[in-house]
Design an enzyme around this catalytic site. Structure first.
Site, PDB file in Angstrom:
ATOM      1  N   ASP A   1       0.810  -1.214   0.000  1.00  4.97           N
ATOM      2  CA  ASP A   1       0.000   0.000   0.000  1.00  4.97           C
ATOM      3  C   ASP A   1       0.848   1.270   0.000  1.00  4.97           C
ATOM      4  O   ASP A   1       0.540   2.231  -0.707  1.00  4.97           O
ATOM      5  CB  ASP A   1      -0.921  -0.018   1.224  1.00  4.97           C
ATOM      6  CG  ASP A   1      -2.142   0.870   1.068  1.00  4.97           C
ATOM      7  OD1 ASP A   1      -2.424   1.306  -0.064  1.00  4.97           O
ATOM      8  OD2 ASP A   1      -2.833   1.105   2.075  1.00  4.97           O
TER       9      ASP A   1
ATOM     10  N   GLU B   1      11.484  21.079   4.346  1.00 11.64           N
ATOM     11  CA  GLU B   1      11.285  19.647   4.527  1.00 11.64           C
ATOM     12  C   GLU B   1      11.078  18.983   3.162  1.00 11.64           C
ATOM     13  O   GLU B   1      10.195  19.377   2.404  1.00 11.64           O
ATOM     14  CB  GLU B   1      10.078  19.388   5.425  1.00 11.64           C
ATOM     15  CG  GLU B   1       9.859  17.915   5.736  1.00 11.64           C
ATOM     16  CD  GLU B   1       8.661  17.682   6.642  1.00 11.64           C
ATOM     17  OE1 GLU B   1       8.727  16.747   7.473  1.00 11.64           O
ATOM     18  OE2 GLU B   1       7.663  18.414   6.528  1.00 11.64           O
TER      19      GLU B   1
ATOM     20  N   GLU C   1       1.882  12.608  21.849  1.00  7.21           N
ATOM     21  CA  GLU C   1       1.465  11.225  21.662  1.00  7.21           C
ATOM     22  C   GLU C   1       2.492  10.338  22.363  1.00  7.21           C
ATOM     23  O   GLU C   1       3.578  10.785  22.723  1.00  7.21           O
ATOM     24  CB  GLU C   1       1.359  10.886  20.178  1.00  7.21           C
ATOM     25  CG  GLU C   1       0.274  11.700  19.493  1.00  7.21           C
ATOM     26  CD  GLU C   1       0.071  11.365  18.026  1.00  7.21           C
ATOM     27  OE1 GLU C   1      -1.085  11.404  17.576  1.00  7.21           O
ATOM     28  OE2 GLU C   1       1.069  11.071  17.340  1.00  7.21           O
TER      29      GLU C   1
ATOM     30  N   GLY D   1       0.178  15.329  10.113  1.00  2.88           N
ATOM     31  CA  GLY D   1       0.297  15.609   8.690  1.00  2.88           C
ATOM     32  C   GLY D   1       1.023  16.917   8.448  1.00  2.88           C
ATOM     33  O   GLY D   1       1.878  17.345   9.237  1.00  2.88           O
ATOM     34  N   SER D   2       0.670  17.579   7.357  1.00  2.00           N
ATOM     35  CA  SER D   2       1.386  18.773   6.922  1.00  2.00           C
ATOM     36  C   SER D   2       0.965  20.013   7.701  1.00  2.00           C
ATOM     37  O   SER D   2      -0.153  20.096   8.221  1.00  2.00           O
ATOM     38  CB  SER D   2       1.139  19.019   5.432  1.00  2.00           C
ATOM     39  OG  SER D   2      -0.187  19.454   5.205  1.00  2.00           O
TER      40      SER D   2
ATOM     41  N   ASN E   1       2.552   7.691   5.753  1.00  3.14           N
ATOM     42  CA  ASN E   1       3.906   7.133   5.857  1.00  3.14           C
ATOM     43  C   ASN E   1       4.002   5.961   6.837  1.00  3.14           C
ATOM     44  O   ASN E   1       4.769   5.020   6.616  1.00  3.14           O
ATOM     45  CB  ASN E   1       4.913   8.227   6.217  1.00  3.14           C
ATOM     46  CG  ASN E   1       4.544   8.989   7.472  1.00  3.14           C
ATOM     47  OD1 ASN E   1       3.393   9.011   7.905  1.00  3.14           O
ATOM     48  ND2 ASN E   1       5.521   9.641   8.069  1.00  3.14           N
TER      49      ASN E   1
ATOM     50  N   LYS F   1      -5.388  24.782   8.705  1.00  2.00           N
ATOM     51  CA  LYS F   1      -6.809  24.783   8.324  1.00  2.00           C
ATOM     52  C   LYS F   1      -7.663  24.128   9.411  1.00  2.00           C
ATOM     53  O   LYS F   1      -8.746  24.624   9.754  1.00  2.00           O
ATOM     54  CB  LYS F   1      -6.989  24.061   6.992  1.00  2.00           C
ATOM     55  CG  LYS F   1      -6.398  24.788   5.796  1.00  2.00           C
ATOM     56  CD  LYS F   1      -6.582  23.984   4.521  1.00  2.00           C
ATOM     57  CE  LYS F   1      -5.957  24.692   3.328  1.00  2.00           C
ATOM     58  NZ  LYS F   1      -6.066  23.884   2.079  1.00  2.00           N
TER      59      LYS F   1
ATOM     60  N   CYS G   1       8.499  12.361   9.583  1.00  5.30           N
ATOM     61  CA  CYS G   1       8.439  13.756  10.042  1.00  5.30           C
ATOM     62  C   CYS G   1       9.593  14.092  10.973  1.00  5.30           C
ATOM     63  O   CYS G   1      10.058  15.231  11.013  1.00  5.30           O
ATOM     64  CB  CYS G   1       7.106  14.029  10.720  1.00  5.30           C
ATOM     65  SG  CYS G   1       6.715  12.912  12.075  1.00  5.30           S
TER      66      CYS G   1
ATOM     67  N   THR H   1      -2.264  21.927   6.263  1.00  6.90           N
ATOM     68  CA  THR H   1      -3.514  21.267   6.636  1.00  6.90           C
ATOM     69  C   THR H   1      -3.792  21.446   8.125  1.00  6.90           C
ATOM     70  O   THR H   1      -4.943  21.660   8.539  1.00  6.90           O
ATOM     71  CB  THR H   1      -3.473  19.773   6.286  1.00  6.90           C
ATOM     72  OG1 THR H   1      -3.244  19.631   4.878  1.00  6.90           O
ATOM     73  CG2 THR H   1      -4.772  19.091   6.650  1.00  6.90           C
ATOM     74  N   GLY H   2      -2.747  21.376   8.934  1.00  2.00           N
ATOM     75  CA  GLY H   2      -2.917  21.585  10.366  1.00  2.00           C
ATOM     76  C   GLY H   2      -3.470  22.969  10.676  1.00  2.00           C
ATOM     77  O   GLY H   2      -4.316  23.132  11.567  1.00  2.00           O
TER      78      GLY H   2
ATOM     79  N   GLU I   1       0.473  17.149  15.178  1.00  2.00           N
ATOM     80  CA  GLU I   1       1.851  16.659  15.010  1.00  2.00           C
ATOM     81  C   GLU I   1       2.191  16.884  13.554  1.00  2.00           C
ATOM     82  O   GLU I   1       1.700  16.194  12.664  1.00  2.00           O
ATOM     83  CB  GLU I   1       1.936  15.182  15.412  1.00  2.00           C
ATOM     84  CG  GLU I   1       3.359  14.716  15.672  1.00  2.00           C
ATOM     85  CD  GLU I   1       4.004  14.099  14.456  1.00  2.00           C
ATOM     86  OE1 GLU I   1       4.725  14.840  13.733  1.00  2.00           O
ATOM     87  OE2 GLU I   1       3.797  12.907  14.209  1.00  2.00           O
TER      88      GLU I   1
END
Length: 516
Positions: A112, A410, A487, A251-252, A173, A258, A307, A255-256, A273
């Site tokens: 996948d 990155e 986390e 994630g990115s 990932n 938003k 990350c 997006t975080g 994160e």
């Protein structure tokens, strides 16, 4: 067996003589696998670029169904009202179910997202460890705590209750692991969860629903919705959904941001994160053999799609040549790029064509700004013709000016930037000169020097004489633009806990301010 509804006759290539079929394109809602409202999405394996599975493509109405199921479960108390020690056996059964199907989950994850099969197997072991860890931790950490108060006739207790319905959004990932590090503590705390994995790699997350149902998790305690490809607003709808009491996102950065804006209107806590541009500092007193291995782990693990990757190598000028020569030699000797289903391969393809293109574009810019890579890209091409359509990228190492894009941005690929330093203060400043602060590291034989770096580096994690080790009980999270919240460990459990203070006066007790 009734839960394993396979839709495809195609199977994954043989792994140790066994072939596995991907799961059917279903959503997991209210304890059952159900069809989505929209047609399924084809899933392309990065191994060769061919379609090998499909996933359900959730609509807004499907997201509503999942959130409603989670809310009904939470409000009914079928999971939330259980004592932590009553929830723990379910988590242990989920761990046992995963261990029993480890090779199946690993094979499907490798197909996948392109992760080498041995890495995928290690990830499955970690996922089972996390379920077991939170099964044990919950009953210890979630007990009522008596508080000392200075007034006679008054008692106080701190209760740790489930926060509510949580939305978990995870990347591609580490598909299952990123899901489990959210789902396991959320369930241990008594929350109901809705999981939305990345459409790039969702299959093992769908299979997580099988483990939950077989372990006896009540309907609605975990719901899984897939889909939302580029161009779809399903992911946005999920993140803006008012039915969530809390969001947790990996994630990115864009997006975080938003999601944080969406949560601001609801005054809803949101754990983020996000990305990183980690530095690994190599002092002149470090063990250079160990340095070589840890540098490679820090940038080549998961094809650099990590990350927390230590993608900036800051090495003392007096040992720069030795470090780089060893690194180049061992990269050519030890990196085996190829079929992720081959147990001898330790670097697979990028997870998608889009990610491959981004990495190759970054390498092109690096060649313009930094000069040629120190590695021979032609030495890292897969030998098998069956992989011709795969999304492979060559590992690369560059001597990078600190104002280059490679040093500052990155890449999320196996691309290492190298620079030198003279003093510890300079190295710390170089590492900290980044908008990110997820994880840094230092290699030194001096314990006091290592502590100096640990104090000075502005990041959520600092590794001394290593790079990338994380364990269930070690909190993980960032600083600066790498996000906030934690986390792993007890802090990961606390993210899903509502702290409620009960203050009780004995019957008849009064201050007598107004009534004597």
């Amino acid at each position: 067996a009734s839960l394993r509804r396979y839709a495809h006759t195609a199977t994954v290539p043989l792994v140790d003589g066994v072939a596995f079929a991907p799961p059917a394109p279903k959503l997991f809602i209210d304890g059952e696998f159900v069809d989505a409202s929209d047609p399924p999405l084809d899933i392309v394996t990065p191994r060769c670029g061919g379609v090998f599975a499909s996933i359900a493509n959730a609509s807004h109405a499907d997201v509503d169904r999942a959130v409603d199921s989670a809310r009904a479960c939470f409000d009914a108390g079928t999971w939330a009202d259980l004592a932590p020690e009553e929830r723990a056996p379910v988590l242990r059964r989920m761990a046992a179910g995963l261990r029993a199907r480890r090779d199946e989950f690993a094979a499907i994850e490798a197909m996948d997202c392109g992760k080498p099969i041995e890495e995928a197997r290690a990830d499955m072991d970690c996922c089972a460890d996390f379920f077991e860890y939170y099964a044990e931790l919950g009953p210890k950490e979630l007990q009522p705590e008596a508080l000392d108060v200075p007034e006679e006739g008054v008692e106080a207790t701190l209760f740790k209750e489930p926060y509510g319905v949580v939305g978990c959004i995870t990347p591609w990932n580490f598909p299952l692991m990123q899901a489990v590090v959210k789902v396991a503590p959320a369930l241990a705390a008594g929350c109901s969860a809705v999981l939305k994995p990345s459409p790039v790699a969702s299959l093992t997350c769908v299979m997580l629903g099988e483990l939950a149902a077989e372990a006896g998790l009540p309907a609605g305690a975990l719901n899984i919705v897939t889909g939302g490809p580029p161009g779809s607003d399903t992911g946005i709808y999920f993140g803006q959904h008012a039915g969530f009491d809390k969001l947790s996102f990996t994630g990115s950065g864009p997006t975080g941001i938003k999601l944080l804006h969406a949560s601001a209107d609801l005054l809803r806590p949101t754990g983020l994160e996000l990305g990183g541009k980690g530095a690994l500092v190599v002092c002149e007193d470090a063990d250079l053999d160990a340095v070589t291995d840890w540098v490679m782990v820090g940038i080549f693990l998961c094809t650099g799609q990590v990350c927390s990757a230590t993608s900036r190598l800051i090495v003392h000028s007096s040992v720069r040549d030795q470090v780089v020569e060893r690194l180049v030699a061992k990269s050519h000797e030890c990196l085996r790029v190829g079929d992720p289903m081959d147990a001898n391969v330790n670097m697979g393809p990028a997870a998608s064509a889009d990610q491959r293109d981004k990495v190759m574009a970054a390498i092109t810019v690096a060649e313009q700004q930094c000069g040629p890579s120190l590695l021979d890209a032609s030495a890292f091409k897969p030998a098998s013709g069956d992989l011709e359509g795969g999304f492979f990228v060559p590992p690369a190492i560059f001597d990078a000016p600190v104002d280059s894009e490679l040093w500052r941005e990155e890449v999320f690929g196996p691309v290492l930037a190298v620079a030198t330093f003279e003093t510890d203060e300079e190295a710390i400043a170089m590492a900290n000169d980044s908008p990110y602060g997820l994880a840094h590291g230092v290699m030194t034989s001096s314990e006091s020097r290592g502590r100096k770096y640990t104090r000075g580096l502005k990041s959520g994690v600092v590794w001394e004489n290593c790079s990338q080790p994380l364990y269930p009980d070690t909190p993980f999270g960032g600083a600066k633009q790498s996000g906030f919240g934690r986390e792993y460990g007890a802090m990961g459990l606390e993210e899903y806990v509502l702290h409620k203070t009960s203050i009780r006066a004995k019957s008849g007790h009064s201050w007598g301010w107004y009534v004597n």
